[in-house]
Design an enzyme around this catalytic site. Sequence first.
Site, PDB file in Angstrom:
ATOM      1  N   GLY A 162       9.732  -3.372 -34.454  1.00 38.01           N
ATOM      2  CA  GLY A 162       9.774  -1.922 -34.533  1.00 38.01           C
ATOM      3  C   GLY A 162      11.166  -1.474 -34.941  1.00 38.01           C
ATOM      4  N   ARG A 206       2.590   9.927 -21.693  1.00 36.83           N
ATOM      5  CA  ARG A 206       2.705   8.546 -22.169  1.00 36.83           C
ATOM      6  C   ARG A 206       1.319   7.921 -22.332  1.00 36.83           C
ATOM      7  NH1 ARG A 206       7.017   9.380 -18.601  1.00 36.83           N
ATOM      8  NH2 ARG A 206       9.081   8.969 -19.484  1.00 36.83           N
ATOM      9  N   ASP A 259       9.321  -4.622 -39.044  1.00 38.41           N
ATOM     10  CA  ASP A 259       8.569  -3.372 -39.094  1.00 38.41           C
ATOM     11  C   ASP A 259       7.516  -3.483 -40.189  1.00 38.41           C
ATOM     12  OD1 ASP A 259       9.261  -0.341 -37.899  1.00 38.41           O
ATOM     13  OD2 ASP A 259       8.030  -0.328 -39.699  1.00 38.41           O
ATOM     14  N   HIS A 275       6.369   3.890 -15.009  1.00 39.93           N
ATOM     15  CA  HIS A 275       7.214   4.713 -15.876  1.00 39.93           C
ATOM     16  C   HIS A 275       6.412   5.950 -16.276  1.00 39.93           C
ATOM     17  CE1 HIS A 275      10.362   5.731 -18.634  1.00 39.93           C
ATOM     18  NE2 HIS A 275       9.631   5.531 -19.713  1.00 39.93           N
ATOM     19  N   ARG A 322      18.781   7.967 -15.733  1.00 43.13           N
ATOM     20  CA  ARG A 322      18.564   9.416 -15.769  1.00 43.13           C
ATOM     21  C   ARG A 322      18.844  10.047 -14.412  1.00 43.13           C
ATOM     22  NH1 ARG A 322      13.170   8.919 -19.631  1.00 43.13           N
ATOM     23  NH2 ARG A 322      14.317   9.165 -21.601  1.00 43.13           N
ATOM     24  N   VAL A 370       8.923  -2.272 -24.492  1.00 42.31           N
ATOM     25  CA  VAL A 370       9.480  -0.926 -24.403  1.00 42.31           C
ATOM     26  C   VAL A 370       8.439   0.135 -24.766  1.00 42.31           C
ATOM     27  CG1 VAL A 370      11.404   0.545 -25.143  1.00 42.31           C
ATOM     28  CG2 VAL A 370      11.695  -1.934 -25.088  1.00 42.31           C
ATOM     29  N   THR A 371       7.411  -0.260 -25.492  1.00 40.90           N
ATOM     30  CA  THR A 371       6.385   0.662 -25.971  1.00 40.90           C
ATOM     31  C   THR A 371       5.658   1.351 -24.816  1.00 40.90           C
ATOM     32  OG1 THR A 371       6.071  -0.824 -27.853  1.00 40.90           O
ATOM     33  CG2 THR A 371       4.352   0.832 -27.474  1.00 40.90           C
ATOM     34  N   ASP A 416      14.994   4.973 -16.120  1.00 38.85           N
ATOM     35  CA  ASP A 416      14.704   6.033 -15.144  1.00 38.85           C
ATOM     36  C   ASP A 416      15.847   6.179 -14.145  1.00 38.85           C
ATOM     37  OD1 ASP A 416      12.232   6.460 -16.355  1.00 38.85           O
ATOM     38  OD2 ASP A 416      11.236   4.975 -15.092  1.00 38.85           O
ATOM     39  N   GLY A 467      12.112   1.620 -35.753  1.00 39.71           N
ATOM     40  CA  GLY A 467      12.291   3.057 -35.596  1.00 39.71           C
ATOM     41  C   GLY A 467      13.568   3.357 -34.841  1.00 39.71           C
ATOM     42  N   ASN A 468      13.645   4.544 -34.256  1.00 36.31           N
ATOM     43  CA  ASN A 468      14.877   4.954 -33.591  1.00 36.31           C
ATOM     44  C   ASN A 468      15.270   4.026 -32.434  1.00 36.31           C
ATOM     45  OD1 ASN A 468      15.420   7.144 -35.246  1.00 36.31           O
ATOM     46  ND2 ASN A 468      14.229   8.564 -33.997  1.00 36.31           N
ATOM     47  N   VAL A 469      14.292   3.683 -31.587  1.00 34.97           N
ATOM     48  CA  VAL A 469      14.602   2.825 -30.441  1.00 34.97           C
ATOM     49  C   VAL A 469      14.993   1.424 -30.910  1.00 34.97           C
ATOM     50  CG1 VAL A 469      13.735   1.746 -28.327  1.00 34.97           C
ATOM     51  CG2 VAL A 469      13.125   4.107 -28.857  1.00 34.97           C
TER      52      VAL A 469
END
Length: 308
Positions: free
Chosen positions: A7, A87, A32, A174, A150, A117-118, A147, A9-11
Amino acid sequence: MKITIIGAGNVGATTAQRIIDNELANELVLVDIIEGIPQGKGLDMYESTPITGVDVKVIGTNGYEETANSDIVIITAGVARKPGMSREDLLNTNFGIVKEATLKSIEKSPNAIIIVVTNPLDVMAYTAWRISGFERHRVIGMAGVLDTARFRTFIAMELNVSVEDVYAFVLGGHGDDMVPLVRYTTVAGIPISELLPKEKIDQLVKRTREGGAEIVSYLKTGSAYYAPSAAIVEMVESIVKDKKRILPCSVLLQGEYGLNDVFVGVPVKLGRKGVEEIIELKLTDEEKQALHASASRVKSIIDSLKFD
């Protein structure tokens, strides 16, 4: 050490850059399905290494041949949340993506440790474990570290103190019913209950549970990636360097905390072999009830999946 990220993408891309900058691998493969994206991003990252002074070979690809013999496989591929989505709304699409990513990666790297992570994270971690057939210590979900970060951030903001002095644990799934353990939360060793009134702590707990949605509401067209990538790299570093950090991660429980056949976040020791120990905290009846409620929600989603 060879690391594959599925993947771009951004992550995935942000995680790749952090791994490269910290020189946690001597080879990193970015995979990807979109032609040109992993190749372009991978080459761009590779070209940064002479400037930052790190020796990491970076390969971008649309296939899995180049991922062979990876020590760690990180699965970030999937559809990101949009405002108003939970989610769980991502379930069916990401279930198929994670199944395929797991099957193709383990074919080339049968001895790897998988970090998932998905979203929905705990369910996707269970999916990767079930599809791979790996021992449970080699499949880990990234959730609790994020988490907890945060929660620590919100506490530091409220008290106007350094985030380094805030210690906390967030357990459970999560999702909106994650379990921040207020009783284990301290600032420089001082219990949070001595620094903030219960009403304010409850507000911070609520904000933590809604932390991902808060960022999605700002971004509109995507979800968080800076903090998630930092959380992934903290886990990767503990594995690569065999640091044996005690971190909250989503793992398969087989009797611990009175739970079975479900992935939820609990404190674990992370080392070179993956999860080297699951640490069982002594929970109050209220904390245990909250953890079981969170696990029950994850289990109900797992039970709705068709693996055959």
